[in-house]
Motif scaffolding. Structure first.
Motif, PDB file in Angstrom:
ATOM      1  N   ASN A  28       2.374  24.556 -44.140  1.00 37.72           N
ATOM      2  CA  ASN A  28       4.525  25.163 -44.151  1.00 37.72           C
ATOM      3  C   ASN A  28       4.456  24.315 -42.742  1.00 37.72           C
ATOM      4  N   ALA A  29       6.110  24.001 -43.116  1.00 41.51           N
ATOM      5  CA  ALA A  29       6.388  23.082 -42.378  1.00 41.51           C
ATOM      6  C   ALA A  29       6.717  23.691 -40.784  1.00 41.51           C
ATOM      7  N   MET A  30       6.659  22.592 -39.304  1.00 41.03           N
ATOM      8  CA  MET A  30       6.675  23.271 -38.592  1.00 41.03           C
ATOM      9  C   MET A  30       7.712  22.895 -37.478  1.00 41.03           C
ATOM     10  N   GLY A  31       7.987  22.855 -36.568  1.00 41.65           N
ATOM     11  CA  GLY A  31       9.392  22.146 -36.175  1.00 41.65           C
ATOM     12  C   GLY A  31       9.254  22.268 -34.582  1.00 41.65           C
ATOM     13  N   TRP A  32       9.990  21.354 -33.701  1.00 42.11           N
ATOM     14  CA  TRP A  32      10.327  20.923 -32.894  1.00 42.11           C
ATOM     15  C   TRP A  32      12.115  22.084 -32.208  1.00 42.11           C
ATOM     16  N   PHE A  33      12.098  22.959 -31.170  1.00 42.47           N
ATOM     17  CA  PHE A  33      13.634  23.253 -31.249  1.00 42.47           C
ATOM     18  C   PHE A  33      13.155  22.989 -29.317  1.00 42.47           C
ATOM     19  N   ARG A  34      14.293  22.715 -28.649  1.00 42.28           N
ATOM     20  CA  ARG A  34      14.804  22.976 -27.181  1.00 42.28           C
ATOM     21  C   ARG A  34      16.477  23.436 -26.708  1.00 42.28           C
ATOM     22  N   TRP A  78       4.427  20.666 -44.847  1.00 44.68           N
ATOM     23  CA  TRP A  78       3.262  21.057 -44.540  1.00 44.68           C
ATOM     24  C   TRP A  78       2.357  19.801 -44.520  1.00 44.68           C
ATOM     25  N   SER A  79       2.128  18.731 -45.368  1.00 44.06           N
ATOM     26  CA  SER A  79       1.033  17.925 -44.828  1.00 44.06           C
ATOM     27  C   SER A  79       1.270  16.426 -43.912  1.00 44.06           C
ATOM     28  N   THR A 113       7.443  11.698 -31.696  1.00 43.90           N
ATOM     29  CA  THR A 113       6.766  11.543 -32.364  1.00 43.90           C
ATOM     30  C   THR A 113       6.337  12.816 -32.635  1.00 43.90           C
ATOM     31  N   THR A 114       6.904  13.159 -33.622  1.00 44.20           N
ATOM     32  CA  THR A 114       5.670  15.201 -33.994  1.00 44.20           C
ATOM     33  C   THR A 114       4.278  14.280 -35.294  1.00 44.20           C
ATOM     34  N   SER A 115       3.349  15.237 -35.183  1.00 45.31           N
ATOM     35  CA  SER A 115       2.472  15.130 -36.184  1.00 45.31           C
ATOM     36  C   SER A 115       2.018  16.341 -36.277  1.00 45.31           C
ATOM     37  N   ARG A 116       0.433  16.037 -37.336  1.00 43.96           N
ATOM     38  CA  ARG A 116       0.054  17.736 -36.885  1.00 43.96           C
ATOM     39  C   ARG A 116      -1.321  17.013 -37.393  1.00 43.96           C
ATOM     40  N   ASP A 117      -1.879  18.163 -37.030  1.00 42.80           N
ATOM     41  CA  ASP A 117      -3.802  18.338 -37.525  1.00 42.80           C
ATOM     42  C   ASP A 117      -3.739  19.535 -38.158  1.00 42.80           C
ATOM     43  N   ASN A 118      -4.010  19.601 -39.216  1.00 40.78           N
ATOM     44  CA  ASN A 118      -4.205  20.855 -39.521  1.00 40.78           C
ATOM     45  C   ASN A 118      -5.658  21.145 -39.678  1.00 40.78           C
ATOM     46  N   ALA A 119      -6.634  20.698 -39.173  1.00 37.93           N
ATOM     47  CA  ALA A 119      -7.383  21.240 -39.842  1.00 37.93           C
ATOM     48  C   ALA A 119      -8.123  22.314 -38.124  1.00 37.93           C
ATOM     49  N   LYS A 120      -7.144  21.776 -36.932  1.00 42.29           N
ATOM     50  CA  LYS A 120      -6.611  22.469 -35.527  1.00 42.29           C
ATOM     51  C   LYS A 120      -5.174  23.395 -35.719  1.00 42.29           C
ATOM     52  N   ASN A 121      -5.385  23.464 -37.012  1.00 42.51           N
ATOM     53  CA  ASN A 121      -3.831  24.089 -36.723  1.00 42.51           C
ATOM     54  C   ASN A 121      -2.823  24.475 -35.476  1.00 42.51           C
ATOM     55  N   THR A 122      -2.823  22.498 -34.974  1.00 45.54           N
ATOM     56  CA  THR A 122      -1.894  22.376 -33.906  1.00 45.54           C
ATOM     57  C   THR A 122      -1.271  20.835 -34.364  1.00 45.54           C
ATOM     58  N   VAL A 123       0.525  21.388 -33.732  1.00 42.50           N
ATOM     59  CA  VAL A 123       0.976  20.327 -34.378  1.00 42.50           C
ATOM     60  C   VAL A 123       1.844  19.660 -33.124  1.00 42.50           C
ATOM     61  N   TYR A 124       1.759  18.451 -32.127  1.00 43.45           N
ATOM     62  CA  TYR A 124       2.252  17.324 -30.995  1.00 43.45           C
ATOM     63  C   TYR A 124       3.955  16.881 -31.407  1.00 43.45           C
ATOM     64  N   LEU A 125       4.441  17.096 -30.185  1.00 44.50           N
ATOM     65  CA  LEU A 125       5.387  15.921 -29.930  1.00 44.50           C
ATOM     66  C   LEU A 125       5.543  15.198 -28.896  1.00 44.50           C
ATOM     67  N   VAL A 126       5.444  13.638 -28.953  1.00 42.75           N
ATOM     68  CA  VAL A 126       4.993  12.244 -27.883  1.00 42.75           C
ATOM     69  C   VAL A 126       6.564  12.816 -27.472  1.00 42.75           C
ATOM     70  N   MET A 127       6.963  11.875 -26.651  1.00 41.25           N
ATOM     71  CA  MET A 127       8.091  12.162 -25.976  1.00 41.25           C
ATOM     72  C   MET A 127       7.586  11.295 -25.220  1.00 41.25           C
ATOM     73  N   THR A 165       7.959  25.892 -33.512  1.00 49.93           N
ATOM     74  CA  THR A 165       8.146  26.739 -34.393  1.00 49.93           C
ATOM     75  C   THR A 165       7.835  26.356 -35.902  1.00 49.93           C
ATOM     76  N   ALA A 166       7.439  27.702 -36.832  1.00 56.98           N
ATOM     77  CA  ALA A 166       6.384  27.631 -37.815  1.00 56.98           C
ATOM     78  C   ALA A 166       7.731  28.604 -39.018  1.00 56.98           C
ATOM     79  N   GLY A 167       7.495  27.748 -40.280  1.00 56.64           N
ATOM     80  CA  GLY A 167       8.578  28.276 -40.881  1.00 56.64           C
ATOM     81  C   GLY A 167       7.720  28.567 -42.499  1.00 56.64           C
ATOM     82  N   ASP A 168       8.935  29.503 -43.026  1.00 56.93           N
ATOM     83  CA  ASP A 168       8.487  29.682 -44.467  1.00 56.93           C
ATOM     84  C   ASP A 168       7.939  29.478 -45.834  1.00 56.93           C
TER      85      ASP A 168
END
Length: 124
Positions: free
Chosen positions: A32-38, A53-54, A69-83, A97-100
């Motif tokens: 799934n795609a994931m996102g950050w909102f504010r 997703w990848s 910068t956003t990144s993800r680690d699917n093995a950890k089911n975690t997404v990051y946002l470096v600001m 957020t996570a989408g379908d």
């Protein structure tokens, strides 16, 4: 029960940096795609960044491009946002957020799962 839990928010001076993390539990979001909102006080929730997703494609709002910068680690089911190079106008509650879908979408209504939010405050 699906949960998205953000961490890493706080108070920082203008020009500083923060790293937000979002850990998912209850199901895997590796497809799934994931996102950050504010959302700042008195303003609508706005798209900040998204990652497919990848992790091969990322998208950013013009206001944060080159700084976040956003990144993800699917093995950890975690997404990051470096600001980086934070500005007072970045002050807001940041939501994970996570989408379908596998691709990034930019409307809040496109996302089914939301974290509780983490406060980011940038002082001038």
């Amino acid at each position: 029960q699906v949960q998205l839990v953000e961490s890493g928010g706080g108070l920082v001076q203008a020009g500083g940096s923060l790293r937000l993390s979002c850990a998912a539990s209850g199901r895997t979001f590796s497809s799934n795609a994931m996102g950050w909102f504010r959302q700042a006080p008195g303003k609508e929730r706005e798209f900040v960044a998204g990652i497919n997703w990848s992790g091969s494609s990322t998208y950013y709002a013009d206001s944060v491009k080159g700084r976040f910068t956003t990144s993800r680690d699917n093995a950890k089911n975690t997404v990051y946002l470096v600001m980086n190079s934070l500005k007072p106008e970045d002050t807001a509650v940041y939501y994970c957020t996570a989408g379908d879908t596998r691709v990034v979408l930019a409307k809040a209504s496109d996302y089914a799962y939301w974290g509780q939010g983490t406060q980011v405050t940038v002082s001038s």
